[in-house]
Design an enzyme around this catalytic site. Structure first.
Site, PDB file in Angstrom:
ATOM      1  N   HIS A 172       0.865  -1.185   0.000  1.00 41.45           N
ATOM      2  CA  HIS A 172       0.000   0.000   0.000  1.00 41.45           C
ATOM      3  C   HIS A 172       0.898   1.231   0.000  1.00 41.45           C
ATOM      4  CE1 HIS A 172      -3.125   2.893   1.046  1.00 41.45           C
ATOM      5  NE2 HIS A 172      -2.301   3.355   1.979  1.00 41.45           N
ATOM      6  N   SER A 174       0.511   5.625   0.022  1.00 39.41           N
ATOM      7  CA  SER A 174      -0.363   6.789   0.048  1.00 39.41           C
ATOM      8  C   SER A 174       0.419   7.993   0.554  1.00 39.41           C
ATOM      9  CB  SER A 174      -1.585   6.529   0.943  1.00 39.41           C
ATOM     10  OG  SER A 174      -1.186   6.272   2.273  1.00 39.41           O
TER      11      SER A 174
END
Length: 301
Positions: A172, A174
């Site tokens: 992930h 971000s």
């Protein structure tokens, strides 16, 4: 401003003195102090390299770029499929600072009948407009990247190289921002690590997941669908190239190349030069092309 300067100096002191943080004895000190490791040392490939679970070790390079110049700062970042935009362009300096911290820990050893290790990794890269007095020296962006990594030690000859490991990871990434500059994506990445003398090659294709629920749906067409990470050691100097590509042709043939050179200054303290060209140096710049060059110090190669 004082707090920001104190943070950076604390960062330098922490990572330039690893013996004070993790050392347990002379043998352990020597293992940690060798800041350019081969794949067997980095990933504990074999019982002779196993150090135990839930011990924090380094993952990707740890460095501080004191000054990084961009030929084309992204003052008006816009996501491809979003109608939300900034009210006005950002006022950015072409020169900023950058630093990266990256750690990992093994959480399970010899799973699946002693054929797999399971790791957890975390990397964070910061872009700091430290020379931008007009905007009070803000952090322009922080990129967060946690991942879970399944790694399989192997022994196989391929084109004169030793295939040392294969595996997969759930990643992930971000930037922790809100609209209209929020960026995130998730990947399942596969990897294969090769070695030959002073060479290391890591090939990592990936598959994007969950692409319809964010503001950067076409990120793979810019940042890429895989990367090749090639490292060469010349004495205490380390040369690293990271190439990414969209695996498309024509107008959608995009990607990036990052070139790194670390060179010794004193003991484990190294100078670091980095050149980048292409898309996606940061998540907010995923669809913005620029060339950057930066110089600083490398604390772990």
């Amino acid at each position: 401003m004082f707090k920001k300067i104190t943070f950076v100096f604390s960062f330098i002191i922490f990572f330039s003195n690893p013996f004070n943080i993790f050392a347990q004895g002379p043998k352990e000190q020597n293992w940690i102090g060798k800041n350019s490791k081969n794949l067997s040392e980095l990933w504990e490939l074999g019982d002779e390299y196993h150090r135990g679970t839930f011990l924090i070790t380094t993952y990707k390079p740890i460095y501080l770029t004191v000054a990084k110049y961009s030929t084309n700062p992204n003052e008006f970042p816009v996501a491809e499929n979003s109608t939300k935009v900034l009210d006005a362009p950002l006022s950015l300096n072409a020169v900023e600072a950058k630093f990266q911290v990256s750690l990992k820990t093994k959480i399970f050893h010899n799973m699946l009948d002693s054929h797999m290790d399971l790791w957890m990794g975390y990397s964070q890269t910061a872009y700091w407009q430290i020379y931008n007095t007009e905007r009070s020296r803000p952090f322009r962006e922080l990129n967060y990247q946690p991942e879970i990594i399944a790694n399989f030690p192997v022994k196989f000859k391929f084109l004169g190289f030793d295939l040392k490991m294969v595996g997969a990871a759930i990643i992930h990434e971000s930037n922790g921002q809100s609209d209209p500059i929020s960026r995130s994506w998730n990947r399942i990445a596969f990897h294969a690590g090769f070695e030959r003398n002073n060479w290391q090659i890591m090939l990592k294709p990936w598959i994007r997941i969950g692409s319809k629920i964010d503001d950067n749906e076409n990120i793979s067409d810019y940042i890429g669908r895989g990367e090749a990470n090639i490292t060469y050691d010349l004495g205490r100097q380390r040369f690293r190239a990271i190439a990414r590509h969209s695996l498309n042709y024509g107008a959608k043939s995009r990607g990036s190349i990052q070139l790194n050179w670390s060179f010794p200054i004193f003991e484990n303290f190294n100078g670091h030069l980095q050149l980048f060209d292409g898309y996606g140096e940061t998540l907010i710049d995923y669809n913005h092309r620029q060339t950057t060059i930066g110089i600083g110090v490398s604390l772990i190669n």
